[in-house]
Design a protein around this motif. Structure first.
Motif, PDB file in Angstrom:
ATOM      1  N   ASP B 549       2.439  -2.967  14.163  1.00 50.05           N
ATOM      2  CA  ASP B 549       1.673  -1.763  13.824  1.00 50.05           C
ATOM      3  C   ASP B 549       0.804  -1.981  12.591  1.00 50.05           C
ATOM      4  O   ASP B 549      -0.129  -1.218  12.335  1.00 50.05           O
ATOM      5  N   THR B 550       1.164  -3.000  11.829  1.00 52.23           N
ATOM      6  CA  THR B 550       0.359  -3.313  10.649  1.00 52.23           C
ATOM      7  C   THR B 550       0.164  -4.826  10.589  1.00 52.23           C
ATOM      8  O   THR B 550       0.894  -5.585  11.229  1.00 52.23           O
ATOM      9  N   ASP B 577      -5.262  -0.461   8.736  1.00 50.44           N
ATOM     10  CA  ASP B 577      -4.683  -0.251   7.410  1.00 50.44           C
ATOM     11  C   ASP B 577      -4.056  -1.548   6.896  1.00 50.44           C
ATOM     12  O   ASP B 577      -3.401  -2.275   7.652  1.00 50.44           O
ATOM     13  N   CYS B 578      -4.281  -1.836   5.621  1.00 49.01           N
ATOM     14  CA  CYS B 578      -3.745  -3.071   5.036  1.00 49.01           C
ATOM     15  C   CYS B 578      -3.869  -2.954   3.529  1.00 49.01           C
ATOM     16  O   CYS B 578      -4.774  -2.267   3.022  1.00 49.01           O
ATOM     17  N   TYR B 642      -4.159   5.695   6.999  1.00 51.06           N
ATOM     18  CA  TYR B 642      -4.509   4.619   6.079  1.00 51.06           C
ATOM     19  C   TYR B 642      -3.740   4.811   4.777  1.00 51.06           C
ATOM     20  O   TYR B 642      -4.242   5.385   3.828  1.00 51.06           O
TER      21      TYR B 642
END
Lengths: 681, 681
Positions: B549-550, B577-578, B642
Motif C-alpha cells: 500500500d506504500t 504517498d511517501c 497523503y
C-alpha cells in the motif's frame, strides 16, 4: 502404457535395429537408433524429406520372416503430400508412418542428411554432405500481450524445444526480417542456421532450398560451381575472366601495380569482387534461382588472389619472407566482401599453406587426398607457378616452383591461351618430319580430309600444344636432348629454317590465307626448358626431403596440367619417372576442393588439420633447387633415368649433341634462373 | 633453486599475503595471489600501469615489524620510465621491482584493472570497471622464410604465450591492418580484444587509450557520454536533437509515419544514425580524440528508438500485442549500424523489457538498482510515457503508463520544452494570489529587484513549471481538488479571468513588450490531471500486483522527472504517498545506466539477468488501471490519504467543490482515457 506390444525394427542399409513399442513413428525409432533420416519440417508431414521405403527381407536370426513391413495404413497426411508432390509406390513419410509390428525399413540415399555425393558432371571424390548451413521449419508461439517476449526469444525457444538447438545467436538482418516472415507465414517459418550457431536467414512457411557456390579465383579466370546444399547436386558451372588482368598479366605484375599505385590494391579488390558478383549472378540465372538463394560460398585462390578478395594488401607477398596476413581458414560474411548474395551468406576461404602456396593448393589436396593414401603421390597444379605437393598419410610436403608463363602459351612465339583455334595436339612423323595437329574446338586432325578446311582457322598454339610439338620434335630428332633445333636437318626438310644464328621449325603456314604462320623457335624451346626444369626441380627437391627416388603416382591439375598428355610430359622430363598408367589429369582440382569444402564441414576440418601438418619447402632458400634445375634443363633429363619410357619409345641419345647443348645450357643458366618470377626476389 | 630465502609479502588494501622466493617480481607475486594489478605492456616497464607504492606497516602477527618494504633497488628501467612519464616518490613498477625480503605493498586504485569508478560530473553509483574491450601490448615473432606462418597466427601464438589468451578470432579489417602495424611497430603492437574473444583493433607500438561512448537515444534528444575505458572518467558529455522529430513529435506519430510511408522506417533509421554520427564526432572533438579512438558503444532507448537505430521496422510496436523483434541485449558491430567509429567498435544495446518498456528502462534499473535493495522502491522515468518500475530484491515489476505529452509542455497553452526562457519554478502567494517565478537560465526570482528585467525574456512554461503552478494554485485554493479553476475568485484577483464557460489564471503578461502572455487554462489543468492520473494509476497498479500500500522510496528520472519538485509532485498526487525525504531526482538514469553498461561487463550480465526476471504488467489489459485512473484524477487523489503531506501543508478540503468536480471528471472519463496514446490501441 503397460501391455503395448513391442516390434523389432531393422533399418537398411545401415543394419541398425531395435525393439520399440508399437505405435512409435518410424522417424522417432530411426532417431533413437541413430539412423540418419533428414527432416526440414520437423515431423509435420510437409517437407517429404524423411521418406522411407517399406522393405522386404527375411531375417531369420531375428525372427523376422514376413515379407512385408508392419506399418500403419497409408494416412491422410501422406495422401495429401502425395497429391501435392508425388510419392512413389511403397514410399512412406517416416514422421507419420507408425511401426505396428516387426518391420524392415529402407532409408533411400536422398532421405539421408549425410548422404554420399553422386558424381555428376564434375570429377569429385566420394564424400558425405554436411553443409555449414541447414534449414529448419518451425512454428513459433504467438506473442501474448499478458506475457510479452520478443520474436527472437520465441523463435529461440521453439528451436530449442523442437530441434534441441541451444545458444543460438542471430544476425541483425535476421532480427529485422523476423517479424515480417512470422506475419507472412502465420507464425510458421523456415530458418537457416550457420554452423549450428547463428540464425542467418528466415522465410515464411516451408522453404526447402539452400544453395551454395564454390569458387576458384584464378589469376586469369574465376570459375564457380553452384550446388544444391541439400544433395550436393551441381546445378550450374561457369567461368569469367579475372578483370585484374588489366592491372598485370601475371601475379607479380599485379603486386608491382599495388606497389606503384597507392590505391592499386583497393582497385584490384574492387575489380575482382565485381567479377565475383557477375559470376554469382550468371550462375544463379543459369540455375534458375536468385542470388538471394545463395547462402554459402567456399573459395580457393592463390595467396595473392586470396588476399585481394579479402581486401588485404598483397605487397608483403611480393618479397621475402612472403608473409601471409593469415594462413588459417577465413570465415567472413559475404556482405563484408561486398558480395551480393543472401544477407546472411557466409564465405569460407580454405587455409593457405605458405606465401607461394595458397588456398588453391589446399583445395587440390582436399580433392586429391594424398594425405589419405599409403602410396607416395606427386600432385602438381601447373600455372605460372607450379604448386607441388608430395607425400602420403605419414608426411606431406608442399612447395611452389617458378615455372613462368611458358606453359600457358605466354612468351612463346606462336603461343596463345587455350581457346578455339589453338593447336593443342601435335604429331611429327619420325621419317618425313611432317606435322599433323588438332585445334581446340575440332575433333579432326589436320591430315584428315575434313581437317583441311580447319587449318585455315588456326590462330596459335596453346600450352599443351607447345609441350607436344617440342616433345614430338625431340622424339623425331629435330630437337636434341640439350634443346638445340638441329640445323643440319634443313637438308631433309624445308620445315627447318635458319633464323639468324639459330633454327626454327615451321609447324603451320596460314600466311597465304592471311592467317598466322606458326613456328617453333629456338627461344620457344628454351622457354619450355626453363619452365619444365623448374617444375621438375621443385618435385625433385620435395622427393629429396621426403627421402624417395620415385613416386607411386602423379596427378596433374590446373587448366594446363589437366590438358597435358602424360606421355609427352614425361618425354620432356616435366615430371619424374613414373608408371605412365599412374599419371593422370586431376582436372580443376582446386575448384573441386572448394566444392567439397562448400558441401562438407567435416572436409573443412580435414583440410585445416592437414594444412597445419604440411611441411613447407621454400625453393628460394634451397641450394639444391638450383642444382636440380640445371640438371633438369636437358630432355628428358641430364642424369635421371626414365625406366617407364623405355620400351614405349626410343629416346634419342644425348651423346651426339651433348657437348654443344651442355655449353648452351650453362651459358644461359644465370640469367635464366634469376629472371624467373617469384624465385628469391 | 634450493637455499633461496623466502619473503612474506602483504598487499594492501586487499590484505592478500603469501611467502615467495626472494627475487620474484612484485607483479608475479601479485598475480600468484590474485591481487588485481593492471598491465598493458606485459611487464616490459613501458606502460607504467602496474605502479605500486612501497608501503609501511607493522604486522606483528605475521612477523613483519620493519617499516620499509624490502624491494630491489630502483632500477634503470624505472628511472627511464620516470624520466619519460614521471613517477611519484615511493612508486615502483611492479613488473620490474623484485621482492628481496618481507614487504608491505600498496596497490593504488589507478593500478587496478577492476578499479572503482570515481563519481565525477555525472551522478553514478559505485561499481567496478570491467570494460568489454581491453588493450594488450605484444611483440610478435618475426616471419621466417624457412617456416612460414601467417601474421595472424604469430600474433595469436604471442597472445597465448604472453597473456594466456586462447581461441581468439579476428575481424577481417584487423587482418588487413595487421601487417602495416607490425611493419610500423617493428613487430611490437598493441591489440584490442573484445569480450576476450575477438581481436578487433591493432596499433603500432604501445597504444594505451581506448574510449567508449554511452548513448541514450530519446525521442526528442540524443545524449552521450564519452568515457575513458581504462578508468571510467567521463571526458565529454553532449546532446543533439533527434532529427526524427520531423517525422512526428511523439513516438506514435513516428510509428504512424512508418505505416503511411513504405520507406518511412528506413528514412527514420538513416536520420537517427546521422544524428548519432554527429554526436560521436562532437564528443570526440570535445574530448580531443578522434572517432577512430572510440572502440565501444553502449546504448539505451525506448523500444521504438531501439528498433529504429537497429533498422528494425517499429510498426508491430504500434499495436497489440506490441511484440518486440528482440527483447534480449543486442551486440552488433558499429559498422552494421553505419556508425563512424573504429572499424572494430562494438555496440551493446541493453535489453528491452516489453513492447512499451525499453532498454532505457533497463538503463534506469541498472543505474538505480531497485533489484539490489531490501526496501520497496518506485522508480519512474517520466516522458510522453511513464516507465514505472516497482519492487525490491525479491520481485521487480515494470509497466508503461500513457501520460501523454503534457508533462513535457506539449498541449499546454503556454507550454514549451525545457529551455532558457521557460518558467520552471512558481510560487503563488496564498493570500494575494500573486505569482512569482524563475525561468531556466536565471538564478533570481521574478519578484527580486534583478528579476524585473528577466521577466521580459519569458518565452513560456516548461513541464516542471506547469506542475508547480497548478500545485501552487491548488494550495492557494484557486484550483479545487477536482481541478476546477474557481471563477468566484475573480472578485479577489484580476488574475482569474473568465474565458467562455471556464476560467483561467494569468501567470505572466509580457504583451506590453510584445512578449507572450502566459495563462493557465482549465484545459491545461485537465491535461495535467490526465497525465498525473495515468502516472499514479500505473504506479498503483504495480503496488497492487506487489501487494503493498506504500512504497519506501521514490526516484524520479528523465528530463522532466529529474526537474520536478517532489513536494509539488506529491501535492498534485503524481506519485503515491511517501516520506518526502525519500523522494529524489535520479537525473538521466537511463543514460547513467548506459554508461555503467559501457564500462562493466559484470553490469551487462546483471541487467540481462534482472530483466529476465522482471514481471511485465500491461496496463492496457488491466481493468483496475482504469479504476485507479479515474480515482486519481482529483488533487491529490479522490480517496488515497497523503499522510506525509499533513503537517507540511494544509491541503484544501475537497468537500466544498466535490460534487461538481466529481461530475466533471466522470463526464470526461471515456474520451480522456481512450485518447491517450498507446493505451489499448
Amino acid at each position: 502404457m503397460a501391455g503395448v506390444a513391442e516390434a523389432l525394427v531393422i533399418f537398411t542399409p545401415s543394419g541398425r535395429r531395435g525393439r520399440f513399442p508399437a505405435g512409435a513413428t518410424v522417424l522417432d525409432v530411426a532417431r533413437a537408433l541413430g539412423v540418419d533420416i533428414d527432416s526440414v519440417c520437423g515431423g509435420r508431414g510437409i517437407c517429404g524429406r524423411c521418406q522411407v521405403q517399406q522393405s522386404v527381407g527375411s531375417f531369420p536370426k531375428h525372427g523376422i520372416e514376413s515379407r512385408s513391413a508392419h506399418l500403419s495404413p497409408f494416412s491422410g497426411v501422406e495422401a495429401e503430400y502425395g497429391d501435392r508432390r508425388g510419392l512413389e509406390a511403397g514410399r512412406r513419410l517416416s514422421c507419420v508412418a507408425q511401426v505396428l509390428g516387426d518391420a524392415v525399413i529402407d532409408v533411400p540415399p536422398e532421405s539421408q542428411v549425410f548422404r554420399q555425393v553422386v558424381r555428376k558432371g564434375i570429377d569429385i571424390r566420394d564424400f558425405h554432405i554436411d553443409p555449414a548451413v541447414r534449414l529448419y521449419y518451425i512454428e513459433v508461439a504467438r506473442p501474448e500481450l499478458a506475457s510479452p517476449s520478443g520474436d527472437l526469444v520465441r523463435l529461440q525457444e521453439a528451436l530449442e524445444a523442437e530441434w534441441g538447438l541451444t545458444d543460438l545467436e542471430a544476425d541483425l538482418h535476421l532480427i529485422r526480417a523476423l517479424q515480417p516472415a512470422l506475419s507472412a507465414g502465420k507464425l510458421a517459418i523456415t530458418v537457416a542456421i550457420h554452423d549450428g550457431r547463428t540464425i542467418s536467414g528466415v522465410w515464411p512457411g516451408l522453404h526447402e532450398k539452400a544453395y551454395g557456390v564454390a569458387i576458384d579465383v584464378g589469376s586469369t579466370t574465376i570459375a564457380g560451381h553452384l550446388a544444391d546444399l541439400s544433395d550436393g547436386a551441381v546445378l550450374a558451372s561457369s567461368g569469367v575472366m579475372n578483370p585484374q588482368i588489366r592491372f598485370g598479366e601475371d601475379l607479380m605484375s599485379r603486386v608491382s601495380y599495388a606497389m606503384m599505385h597507392p590505391e592499386g590494391s583497393a582497385e584490384m579488390t574492387v575489380a575482382v569482387r565485381q567479377a565475383l558478383n557477375g559470376l554469382l549472378a550468371g550462375l544463379a540465372t543459369k540455375a534458375g534461382i536468385t542470388r538471394d538463394d545463395i547462402l554459402e560460398l567456399a573459395m580457393v585462390g592463390n595467396p595473392i588472389m586470396h588476399h585481394l578478395v579479402l581486401g588485404i594488401d598483397p605487397i608483403p607477398l611480393g618479397s621475402a619472407p612472403f608473409a601471409l596476413a593469415t594462413d588459417r581458414a577465413v570465415r567472413v560474411r559475404a556482405v563484408e566482401l561486398d558480395l551480393k548474395t543472401h544477407l546472411g551468406a557466409r564465405v569460407y576461404l580454405l587455409p593457405c599453406i605458405a606465401g607461394h602456396v595458397g588456398a588453391d593448393t589446399a583445395g587440390v589436396i582436399l580433392a586429391e587426398t594424398p594425405h589419405a593414401s599409403d602410396t607416395v603421390s606427386l600432385v602438381v597444379d601447373v600455372g605460372t607457378n607450379a604448386e607441388i605437393v608430395l607425400g602420403n598419410r605419414d608426411r606431406l610436403l608442399a612447395a611452389s616452383s617458378p615455372t613462368g608463363p611458358a606453359f600457358e602459351g605466354a612468351q612463346i612465339s606462336g603461343g596463345q591461351r587455350a581457346a578455339p583455334g589453338a593447336i593443342e595436339r601435335v604429331r611429327i612423323d619420325r621419317r618425313t618430319l611432317e606435322p599433323r595437329f588438332r585445334v581446340i574446338g575440332s575433333d579432326v586432325w589436320s591430315d584428315e580430309p575434313a581437317g583441311l578446311s580447319l587449318e585455315v582457322g588456326v590462330t596459335g598454339i596453346c600450352g599443351s600444344g607447345i609441350v607436344e610439338v617440342i616433345a614430338e620434335l625431340f622424339l623425331a630428332g629435330v630437337i636434341t636432348p640439350d634443346g638445340i633445333i638441329d640445323g643440319s636437318l634443313m637438308a631433309r626438310t624445308p620445315r627447318v629454317i635458319a633464323e639468324g644464328r639459330t633454327y626454327s621449325y615451321l609447324l603451320h603456314d596460314g600466311s597465304a590465307a592471311g592467317r598466322p604462320r606458326i613456328v617453333v623457335t629456338q627461344n620457344d624451346v628454351r622457354a619450355i626448358q626453363l619452365a619444365k626444369a623448374a617444375l621438375y626441380a621443385g618435385a625433385r627437391l620435395l622427393m629429396d626431403h621426403l627421402g624417395v627416388d620415385t613416386v607411386d603416382d602423379i596427378r596433374l591439375a590446373g587448366a594446363f596440367g589437366s590438358q597435358i598428355d602424360p606421355f609427352h610430359a614425361m618425354v620432356l622430363g616435366l615430371i619424374p619417372d613414373c608408371d605412365l598408367a599412374k599419371v593422370r589429369s586431376a582436372g580443376n582440382a582446386a575448384g573441386t576442393g572448394a566444392l567439397i569444402a562448400l558441401l562438407s564441414r567435416t572436409a573443412r576440418q580435414e583440410i585445416e588439420d592437414v594444412v597445419r601438418t604440411v611441411e613447407k619447402i621454400e625453393t628460394a632458400v634451397e641450394p639444391r633447387f638450383q642444382e636440380h634445375f640445371v640438371e633438369a634443363m636437358a630432355f628428358p633429363h641430364r642424369s635421371a633415368t626414365y625406366t617407364h619410357l623405355s620400351g614405349v619409345v626410343d629416346l634419342p641419345s644425348r651423346t651426339a649433341h651433348g657437348g654443344a647443348g651442355g655449353r648452351s645450357v650453362r651459358r644461359r643458366r644465370g640469367s635464366g634462373v634469376t629472371a624467373l618470377p617469384g624465385n628469391g626476389a
